[in-house]
Design an enzyme around this catalytic site. Structure first.
Site, PDB file in Angstrom:
ATOM      1  N   LYS A  15       0.822  -1.224   0.000  1.00 46.50           N
ATOM      2  CA  LYS A  15       0.000   0.000   0.000  1.00 46.50           C
ATOM      3  C   LYS A  15       0.855   1.273   0.000  1.00 46.50           C
ATOM      4  CE  LYS A  15      -2.556   0.085   3.614  1.00 46.50           C
ATOM      5  NZ  LYS A  15      -2.537  -0.987   4.534  1.00 46.50           N
ATOM      6  N   ARG A  90     -10.484   1.873   8.415  1.00 43.43           N
ATOM      7  CA  ARG A  90     -10.090   0.515   8.803  1.00 43.43           C
ATOM      8  C   ARG A  90     -11.282  -0.279   9.339  1.00 43.43           C
ATOM      9  NH1 ARG A  90      -4.484   1.235   8.862  1.00 43.43           N
ATOM     10  NH2 ARG A  90      -3.403  -0.222  10.211  1.00 43.43           N
ATOM     11  N   ARG A 129      10.805  -5.728   5.502  1.00 50.69           N
ATOM     12  CA  ARG A 129      10.443  -4.334   5.232  1.00 50.69           C
ATOM     13  C   ARG A 129      11.322  -3.368   6.022  1.00 50.69           C
ATOM     14  NH1 ARG A 129       4.343  -2.100   5.279  1.00 50.69           N
ATOM     15  NH2 ARG A 129       4.332  -2.292   7.547  1.00 50.69           N
ATOM     16  N   ARG A 162      10.186  -1.407  11.277  1.00 48.18           N
ATOM     17  CA  ARG A 162       9.147  -0.892  12.183  1.00 48.18           C
ATOM     18  C   ARG A 162       8.958  -1.822  13.368  1.00 48.18           C
ATOM     19  NH1 ARG A 162       4.003   0.740   8.603  1.00 48.18           N
ATOM     20  NH2 ARG A 162       3.052  -0.317  10.364  1.00 48.18           N
ATOM     21  N   ARG A 173      -1.930  -8.300  13.511  1.00 47.06           N
ATOM     22  CA  ARG A 173      -2.438  -7.283  12.580  1.00 47.06           C
ATOM     23  C   ARG A 173      -3.215  -7.933  11.435  1.00 47.06           C
ATOM     24  NH1 ARG A 173       2.783  -4.450  11.053  1.00 47.06           N
ATOM     25  NH2 ARG A 173       1.557  -3.053   9.772  1.00 47.06           N
TER      26      ARG A 173
END
Ligand code: AMP
Length: 218
Positions: A15, A90, A129, A162, A173
């Site tokens: 995203k 969300r 990531r 992160r 998540r």
């Protein structure tokens, strides 16, 4: 008329990467509630302190907190050409609140683009990531490495993983995404605004699919 868009997809669906491309192509302003909450947390604001308790567990912050934040953001003049909502809405109540807010402001939602990626691919993607804490540019150690190891191509800042990309937080998540955010796609499908795009493959190919769908919705 404003050119408002939503980008939907599980964490790790690309995203953020695609959002940057949409911004560059269409001149819209990216509004990412995740980035806004991270910024509040870093600055230690009351909102950031409240949000951190959810954030650090991979759970969603309360709807009213996030909706208030979006209402404030849309008061700034830079949103006039259009907004790309990233990480928001969300939940279905957030989507309903956004519908009402946009109607009140006389804005029009073009479409909600959903990037689809199987769960199995997500954990692999998120563990590699990295993000630039200086300018927000996203990277991946295997799929989208910076030119120089661990350093942002754009601003030279050292890249970080992160906190919430740890494996156990990622699984939480994903669970939250399926339970609460997948119904948001159904909300936009019911309004005839949902465009689904396959998230597999290289980022350019995914962007080409996204842009075609945005073009169709215009
Ligand atoms: P993201 O960077 O979009 O993955 O967001 C990181 C974290 O911020 C999420 O796990 C949530 O705790 C919180 N968050 C971001 N956007 C929202 C939202 N629209 N509603 C509730 N919580 C959010």
């Amino acid at each position: 008329m404003s050119f408002d868009l939503i980008i939907l997809g599980p964490p790790g669906s690309g995203k953020g990467t695609q959002a940057q491309r949409i911004v560059a192509r269409h001149g819209v302003v990216q509004v990412s509630t995740g980035d806004m909450l991270r910024d509040h947390k870093k600055r230690g604001t009351p909102l950031g302190i409240e949000a951190a308790t959810y954030f650090d567990r991979g759970q969603l912050a309360p709807d009213d907190l996030v909706i208030r934040m979006i209402e404030e953001r849309l008061k700034l003049s830079d949103v006039a050409p259009g907004v790309l909502f990233d990480g928001f809405p969300r939940t279905v109540p957030q989507a309903a609140a956004l519908d009402a807010l946009l109607a009140r402001l006389g804005r029009t939602m073009r479409c909600a683009v959903e990037i689809r990626v199987p769960d199995a691919a997500i954990v692999e993607r998120l563990s590699g990531r990295r993000v630039c804490p200086g300018c927000g540019a996203p990277y991946h150690v295997a799929n989208m490495p910076p030119k120089k190891d661990g350093v942002c191509d754009k601003c030279g800042t050292a890249l970080l993983a992160r906190d919430d990309d740890r494996a156990e937080t990622v699984l939480e998540r994903l669970k939250v995404y399926h339970a609460q955010t997948a119904p948001v796609a159904a909300h936009y499908a019911a309004a005839g605004k949902l465009r689904q795009v396959e998230g597999a493959g290289d980022p350019d190919a995914v962007f080409a699919r996204i842009d075609e769908e945005i073009g169709r919705a215009s």
